[in-house]
Design a protein around this motif. Structure first.
Motif, PDB file in Angstrom:
ATOM      1  N   TRP A   1       0.837  -1.194   0.000  1.00 20.94           N
ATOM      2  CA  TRP A   1       0.000   0.000   0.000  1.00 20.94           C
ATOM      3  C   TRP A   1       0.875   1.248   0.000  1.00 20.94           C
ATOM      4  O   TRP A   1       1.984   1.241   0.516  1.00 20.94           O
TER       5      TRP A   1
ATOM      6  N   GLN B   1       0.625  -8.102   3.754  1.00 19.95           N
ATOM      7  CA  GLN B   1       0.386  -6.692   3.501  1.00 19.95           C
ATOM      8  C   GLN B   1       1.526  -5.833   4.042  1.00 19.95           C
ATOM      9  O   GLN B   1       2.064  -6.094   5.120  1.00 19.95           O
TER      10      GLN B   1
ATOM     11  N   THR C   1       3.173  -1.514   3.864  1.00 16.78           N
ATOM     12  CA  THR C   1       3.037  -0.113   3.456  1.00 16.78           C
ATOM     13  C   THR C   1       4.426   0.465   3.235  1.00 16.78           C
ATOM     14  O   THR C   1       5.415  -0.026   3.781  1.00 16.78           O
TER      15      THR C   1
ATOM     16  N   PRO D   1      -2.758   0.211  -4.909  1.00 16.01           N
ATOM     17  CA  PRO D   1      -1.603  -0.502  -4.380  1.00 16.01           C
ATOM     18  C   PRO D   1      -0.870  -1.281  -5.471  1.00 16.01           C
ATOM     19  O   PRO D   1      -1.373  -1.434  -6.589  1.00 16.01           O
TER      20      PRO D   1
END
Length: 256
Positions: free
Chosen positions: A56, A71, A73, A91
Motif C-alpha cells: 500500500w 500486507q 506499506t 496498491p
C-alpha cells in the motif's frame, strides 16, 4: 496478518517488486507477476485470483483480503521507486501466474507478433467485452503478465482464457474445437469480413507492420480483409481485432 512498514530501498520486497515489473524471465521463474491499482485488485479478488502480497502507498487500504495475503506499506517516495507506473496511487500487488488453461472454446481471437503491451491488453479487454472468452498468442507477442499489459486489460486478464501457441498448435486447436481458422491479410485472396460467418471461428491478426507470417497463413482455411477507404495502408492491430471481435459477436447473436 499484521501490516509491515517498509522504509528502505534495499528491502527484499522492494527489490522483488522491481524485478517482477521489469523481467519476464524472472516472473516465469518465480511463478508470480505484478499488478497495480484498486480496480485491478478488486477484479482479482472478485475472480478468485491468487493474490500473494500487497504493498500500500502510505497507509493500508480497506480491501477485504484473504488472511494469507502479506500486507505492507511504504512512504510515497519509496512506493514510487518500486512501482513501474508513474504517479500510481497504488496498491501494488503480486499474484501467482495461472496455469495455462485447457484449449476448449467456441471462438477465439489470435494475435501473432503483436509486441505493444497496450495493444495486447486492449485486445484481451475487447474480447471479454464481446463475449469471446479465449485469446491465443503466437510468436513474439507482448508479455501478458507485464504490468503495462495487465493494466491495459482493465481486469479482463482475470476473466479470459489466454493460451500461447505455435502456428501448428493454433491449427490443431481450431480442428479440436471444430472451428474454421481465418487469417486477416491484405491480399487478393482475402474475402470481405462482412461476407463471412464467424460464429465458430478462430481469427488471426498479425502485427501492423508485417501482418501474419506465411507459415500461419498457409495453415488457415481462408483469409479475410476489413474494407478500408482507398489510400489506407493498414489498421492498428487492436483496432482490427476490435472490428473482428464485433463481427464475431454479431455472428454469434444471429446477425449473420
Amino acid at each position: 496478518m499484521p501490516v509491515e512498514i517498509i522504509t528502505s530501498r534495499k528491502n527484499p520486497l522492494i527489490q522483488r517488486l522491481r524485478a517482477l515489473a521489469s523481467d519476464g524471465e524472472y516472473r516465469r521463474a518465480e511463478g508470480e507477476y505484478l499488478c497495480d491499482g484498486h480496480k485491478l485488485l478488486a477484479e482479482a479478488l472478485d475472480k478468485g485470483a491468487e493474490i500473494r502480497t500487497v504493498l500500500w502507498k502510505e497507509k493500508p487500504g480497506d480491501a477485504k483480503l484473504p488472511d494469507s495475503v502479506r500486507q505492507h506499506t511504504a512512504p510515497a517516495e519509496l512506493f514510487d521507486y518500486a512501482s513501474p507506473m508513474k504517479n500510481s496511487p497504488g496498491p501494488l500487488f503480486t499474484l501467482a501466474l495461472p496455469a495455462e488453461p485447457e484449449g476448449v472454446f467456441n471462438r477465439a481471437i489470435l494475435l501473432e507478433n503483436v509486441q505493444d503491451p497496450g495493444n495486447v491488453g486492449t485486445v484481451i479487454r475487447t474480447a471479454a467485452a464481446m463475449g469471446v472468452d479465449t485469446v491465443l498468442l503466437c510468436g513474439a507477442c507482448a508479455d501478458v503478465y507485464s504490468p503495462k499489459t495487465a493494466r491495459a486489460t482493465m481486469g479482463a486478464i482475470f476473466r479470459e482464457k489466454i493460451l500461447h501457441c505455435t502456428p501448428d498448435e493454433a491449427r490443431a486447436l481450431a480442428d479440436k474445437n471444430g472451428l474454421k481458422l481465418y487469417g486477416a491479410a491484405l491480399s487478393d485472396r482475402a474475402a470481405d469480413i462482412r461476407t463471412l460467418t464467424l460464429q465458430k471461428a478462430v481469427v488471426a491478426i498479425g502485427s501492423e507492420g508485417r501482418g501474419l507470417c506465411e507459415e500461419l497463413l498457409s495453415l488457415c482455411d481462408g483469409e479475410l480483409i476489413i474494407p478500408m477507404s482507398p489510400g489506407s495502408e493498414s489498421l492498428n492491430a487492436a483496432v482490427a481485432a476490435a472490428i473482428t471481435l464485433w463481427e464475431m459477436q454479431n455472428a454469434a447473436a444471429g446477425g449473420r
